[in-house]
Design an enzyme around this catalytic site. Structure first.
Site, short mmCIF file in Angstrom:
data_model
loop_
_atom_site.label_atom_id
_atom_site.label_comp_id
_atom_site.label_asym_id
_atom_site.label_seq_id
_atom_site.Cartn_x
_atom_site.Cartn_y
_atom_site.Cartn_z
N ARG A 147 -19.23 -10.94 -24.00
CA ARG A 147 -19.48 -11.80 -25.17
C ARG A 147 -20.60 -11.21 -26.04
NH1 ARG A 147 -22.99 -15.90 -26.10
NH2 ARG A 147 -22.28 -17.42 -27.65
N CYS A 173 -43.45 -42.84 24.16
CA CYS A 173 -43.88 -42.82 22.77
C CYS A 173 -42.99 -43.78 21.96
CB CYS A 173 -43.78 -41.40 22.22
SG CYS A 173 -44.15 -41.29 20.48
N CYS A 190 -43.56 -34.21 21.86
CA CYS A 190 -44.51 -35.18 22.39
C CYS A 190 -44.17 -35.39 23.86
CB CYS A 190 -44.38 -36.50 21.62
SG CYS A 190 -45.21 -37.88 22.42
N CYS A 235 -49.63 -36.06 19.21
CA CYS A 235 -48.49 -36.77 18.62
C CYS A 235 -49.00 -37.75 17.56
CB CYS A 235 -47.73 -37.53 19.70
SG CYS A 235 -46.48 -38.62 18.99
N GLU A 264 -10.49 -28.80 -18.43
CA GLU A 264 -10.49 -27.53 -17.70
C GLU A 264 -11.72 -27.44 -16.81
OE1 GLU A 264 -10.12 -24.12 -20.25
OE2 GLU A 264 -9.08 -25.28 -21.77
N ASP A 271 0.82 -1.21 0.00
CA ASP A 271 0.00 0.00 0.00
C ASP A 271 0.85 1.26 0.00
OD1 ASP A 271 -2.30 -1.38 -0.13
OD2 ASP A 271 -2.75 -1.28 2.03
N LYS A 320 -14.81 -25.89 -15.50
CA LYS A 320 -15.67 -24.88 -16.15
C LYS A 320 -16.20 -23.92 -15.09
CE LYS A 320 -19.46 -24.45 -19.40
NZ LYS A 320 -20.20 -23.41 -18.72
N CYS A 360 -48.19 -41.60 18.93
CA CYS A 360 -48.85 -42.23 20.09
C CYS A 360 -50.17 -41.55 20.44
CB CYS A 360 -47.91 -42.23 21.29
SG CYS A 360 -47.60 -40.58 21.93
N ASP A 391 -18.21 -20.80 -13.47
CA ASP A 391 -19.53 -20.24 -13.72
C ASP A 391 -19.50 -18.75 -13.45
OD1 ASP A 391 -22.04 -20.51 -14.61
OD2 ASP A 391 -22.87 -21.41 -12.81
N TYR A 415 -9.95 -15.71 -14.48
CA TYR A 415 -9.08 -16.82 -14.90
C TYR A 415 -9.13 -16.94 -16.42
CZ TYR A 415 -9.13 -18.51 -10.07
OH TYR A 415 -8.99 -18.62 -8.71
N SER A 423 -19.99 -20.45 -28.30
CA SER A 423 -20.48 -21.07 -27.06
C SER A 423 -20.14 -22.56 -27.11
CB SER A 423 -21.97 -20.83 -26.89
OG SER A 423 -22.62 -21.26 -28.05
N LEU A 424 -20.52 -23.27 -26.09
CA LEU A 424 -20.14 -24.69 -26.02
C LEU A 424 -21.37 -25.58 -26.06
CD1 LEU A 424 -17.50 -24.65 -23.13
CD2 LEU A 424 -17.07 -24.86 -25.57
N GLU A 430 -12.77 -16.04 -17.89
CA GLU A 430 -14.02 -15.91 -17.15
C GLU A 430 -13.82 -14.98 -15.95
OE1 GLU A 430 -16.39 -17.62 -18.60
OE2 GLU A 430 -17.92 -18.16 -17.11
N LYS A 456 -20.96 -31.56 -18.23
CA LYS A 456 -21.53 -30.95 -17.04
C LYS A 456 -21.53 -31.89 -15.83
CE LYS A 456 -22.99 -26.84 -18.21
NZ LYS A 456 -24.35 -26.53 -18.19
#
Ligand code: IVH
Length: 689
Positions: free
Chosen positions: A137, A457, A452, A427, A114, A38, A116, A430, A118, A245, A83-84, A195, A333
């Site tokens: 994208r 019971c 109960c 209950c 790799e 810093d 994947k 019982c 999200d 990443y 896209s995949l 991503e 997936k």
């Protein structure tokens, strides 16, 4: 300092800050302290204030943006952002492999696996080594200019790191391309895609903050990441602490294999996923997928599958692209973590201490590879909180990867035929009265639990037996609920003490028992005749007495006779025991049925002489565990802490001495930090044992 000295100093500071950014954010191995880092940044800021003519686009001070934008500019993608295609399950993955093999007959295909992530796909353009344009994208052909927001992400270098020549040694083909790479990085254009993600930790913190402010929450880390990137005011993006990443370099530097793009990205100053691996055949890809299906919980970010890429670029070109998706890669997936299903009924379970627990009966559904048909709803308040009605379509997940839980109701799918649920007035097992508990804190307020009142019971008896045999109590191997049910239903046992009288010949005639397993069961029961005092106390199923309290009672009284005869006041003196719990212990030993049971049990088992816990540097120290440990289950860690004389509690307070933080620690971690409680990593913790 004169102008030229300032210029020189600014240049050097920028270089140094960038170098430490790389150590800290990419290698995860800082070389200098945050505070020292810093001060470098502060000095740079000050110099730039004095000499604004030397501020450059790639200065670390430029990560925080200026005025909010009116709108995002459009950016055409020179190379479309594709896209995949997805593969759900092993079969679909193998079908994909079969298809691509036909496109490259006779070729040996290696796969780069790799994880994947999200998050949100973004493309970064570097011109002469400087980050000049970052885009989303969009529709794949045109995206939006989000450069300013991406600059706030510390994992994105504002200037490419120029590797030293010696770093190329032992880097295979990269070694032969080094001149070309260095030229491209320093003077050419490089497009890098990856991503932008929000880690689960940041996501949880963000939502907790939003909740406090009464603002709407983000549904998941992906939405939160996307929402943060598509912010016109980059000051908001900074506060979202995103991560980034790389998954590919879209410039030709002479790559022969896709995995070289990952290796080079790291050398250029980016973060890549170290867990990605080259695998030589589909079987080994499936193993990789299996491993991460199980372990994905441990990753810092959400991960929804494995991207399997044909590693050799030549073969990729041969296989080509169809429509919007390349044929040479597939998103394999993971089984879903959540699924929608129907709440068919709510049943009431009566536990060993009589607590009525509503249980959701669900239309069976596969979650993370396990078929789920029941989920606990905890109590009436939880049903109210969720707003559940029988017949509803609900989202079910598996909390902590194991226990199924109902997350929410899709009220949009209601037909009007759904029925409200009410807790029973008697209950359900019982037929006797039920009562609402007092709040455990002893304030006299009403608690959430209904109970109960009938100590006899049948359901309570059954569950007391399950608990008696379970791991924290007598830990009888091979004696699970199914077998206990068979023993109870056949009348062979009435209460836990009867277990010790069972003979092989009694059990063998029961259905599901072979002679061998009958003999094993008897042996296993007999092997537990000797027991420690804390386990013995746990096994009695005294209301409010769990593992912690049992340990405190054992520490204080040291034998069962003293506990049995203790006056209420004496019990109240025990460390960590409040009035409600003390009363419960006192009452238990005065009830006739319990007195008989205890007599019978003591005739059959032997309590080992109480050994005070090791007096060592941890005696009396309070530990709290958070996150998951990779070396042992939580229960075992707790037992180990007790062995070294420590106590374990569930919540962090000023009294806590150590918080042991495993993977993905929760709010306890933050609390410990706030209170200045010493935090131990798993490694540090293990070294204490
Ligand atoms: S490759 C040709 N690799 O998943 C497509 N994508 O479902 C290029 N993603 O848009 C993407 N991790 O946002 C690739 N290791 C990875 C990825 C990855 C996450 C995302 C990316 C992509 C989406 C496709």
């Amino acid at each position: 300092m004169d102008k030229s000295e300032a210029k020189e100093r600014i240049e050097r500071l920028k270089e140094l800050i960038n170098k430490h950014r790389y150590f800290y954010h990419v290698l995860d191995n800082p070389e200098i302290s945050d505070a020292a880092f810093d001060t470098l940044k502060n000095e740079l800021e000050e110099l730039e204030r004095k000499f604004p003519e030397f501020i450059t686009f790639d200065s670390p001070t430029q990560r925080v943006g200026g005025e909010p934008l009116e709108k995002f500019a459009k950016v055409p993608h020179k190379i479309p952002m594709l896209s995949l295609n997805d593969a759900f399950g092993e079969e679909e993955f193998l079908e994909w492999e079969e298809r691509i093999k036909k496109l490259a007959p006779g070729e040996k295909i290696d796969y780069f696996c790799e994880l994947k992530m999200d998050g949100l796909a973004v493309s970064l353009l570097y011109r002469k080594g400087i980050f000049v344009l970052g885009s989303t994208r969009g529709d794949g052909k045109t995206g939006e200019d989000v450069t300013q927001n991406l600059k706030t992400i510390n994992a994105i270098p504002l200037r490419l790191r120029i590797p030293e020549k010696k770093e190329f040694e032992k880097s295979g083909n990269l070694f032969f391309q080094k001149e070309r790479i260095l030229e491209l990085a320093a003077n050419g254009e490089m497009e890098i895609r990856g991503e932008a993600v929000m880690t689960k930790k940041v996501f949880n913190e963000l939502n907790r903050g939003l909740e406090k402010e009464g603002k709407p929450l983000f549904a998941n880390p992906r939405n939160a990441a996307a929402g943060s990137i598509r912010q016109l005011d980059s000051k908001i993006t900074v506060s979202r602490r995103l991560d980034f990443y790389v998954y590919g370099i879209f410039s030709d530097f002479g790559q022969v294999y896709h995995h070289e793009e990952h290796a080079l990205s790291k050398m250029l100053g980016f973060k890549t996923i170290e867990r990605n691996e080259v695998r030589a055949d589909s079987k080994s890809v499936i193993d990789f997928h299996k491993k991460w299906t199980k372990d994905r919980e441990r990753l810092p970010f959400e991960c929804d599958g494995v991207v399997v890429v044909v590693d050799k670029i030549d073969l990729q070109k041969k296989m080509g692209v169809i429509g919007k998706a390349p044929r040479y890669m597939i998103a394999y997936k993971f089984p879903p973590e959540e699924a929608a299903t129907i709440l068919e009924d709510i049943k009431i379970q009566v536990g060993r201490t009589g607590v009525l627990t509503p249980v959701a009966i669900l239309k069976p559904v596969d979650i993370k590879g396990v078929v789920v048909s029941r989920a606990t709803l905890h109590n009436e308040d939880e049903i109210k909180r969720l707003g559940l009605k029988i017949g509803d379509t609900v989202i079910v997940g598996r909390a902590g990867d194991v226990i199924p839980d109902v997350k929410r109701v899709l009220t949009e799918l209601r037909t009007g035929k759904e029925k409200s649920f009410h807790m029973p007035e008697k209950c359900p097992v019982c037929g006797k009265e039920i009562e609402r508990d007092a709040d455990k804190s002893g304030t006299g307020k009403n608690g959430v639990n209904l109970r109960c009142v009938n100590k006899n019971c049948p359901s309570r008896k059954r569950r007391t037996l399950y608990y008696f045999a379970s791991r924290p109590a007598f830990n009888i191997e091979g004696l699970g609920p199914k077998i206990i049910n068979a023993l109870l239903d056949s009348g062979l046992i009435q209460n836990p003490a009867d277990l010790f009288d069972l003979k092989e010949g009694d059990i063998a005639p029961l259905e599901r028992f072979a002679e061998k397993s009958a003999s094993n069961l008897v042996k296993s029961i007999q092997s537990r005749r000797k027991i420690s005092l804390p386990r013995f106390i746990i096994s009695l199923s005294i209301q409010h007495v769990g593992e912690e309290t049992a340990q405190s009672l054992a520490d204080h009284f040291k034998n069962i006779e003293k506990i049995r005869n203790a006056a209420l006041e004496e019990i109240q003196e025990v460390k960590d025991i409040g009035p409600v719990v003390a009363q419960s212990v006192f009452d238990w030993f005065r009830e006739n049925a319990n007195k008989n049971f205890l007599e019978n049990l003591l005739k059959r088992v032997e309590i080992e002489p109480y050994e005070p816990r090791e007096k060592g540097k941890f005696s009396g120290k309070k530990f709290v565990l958070t996150g998951s440990l990779s070396s042992m289950p939580r229960e075992e860690a707790k037992a180990k802490i007790r062995e070294i004389g420590g106590d374990v509690s569930e919540s962090v307070s000023k009294e806590t001495d150590f918080v042991v933080a495993g993977d993905e620690p929760g709010s306890k971690f933050d609390k410990a930090k706030k209170l200045g409680v010493k935090i131990l990593s798993e490694k540090e913790f293990l070294s204490l044992l």
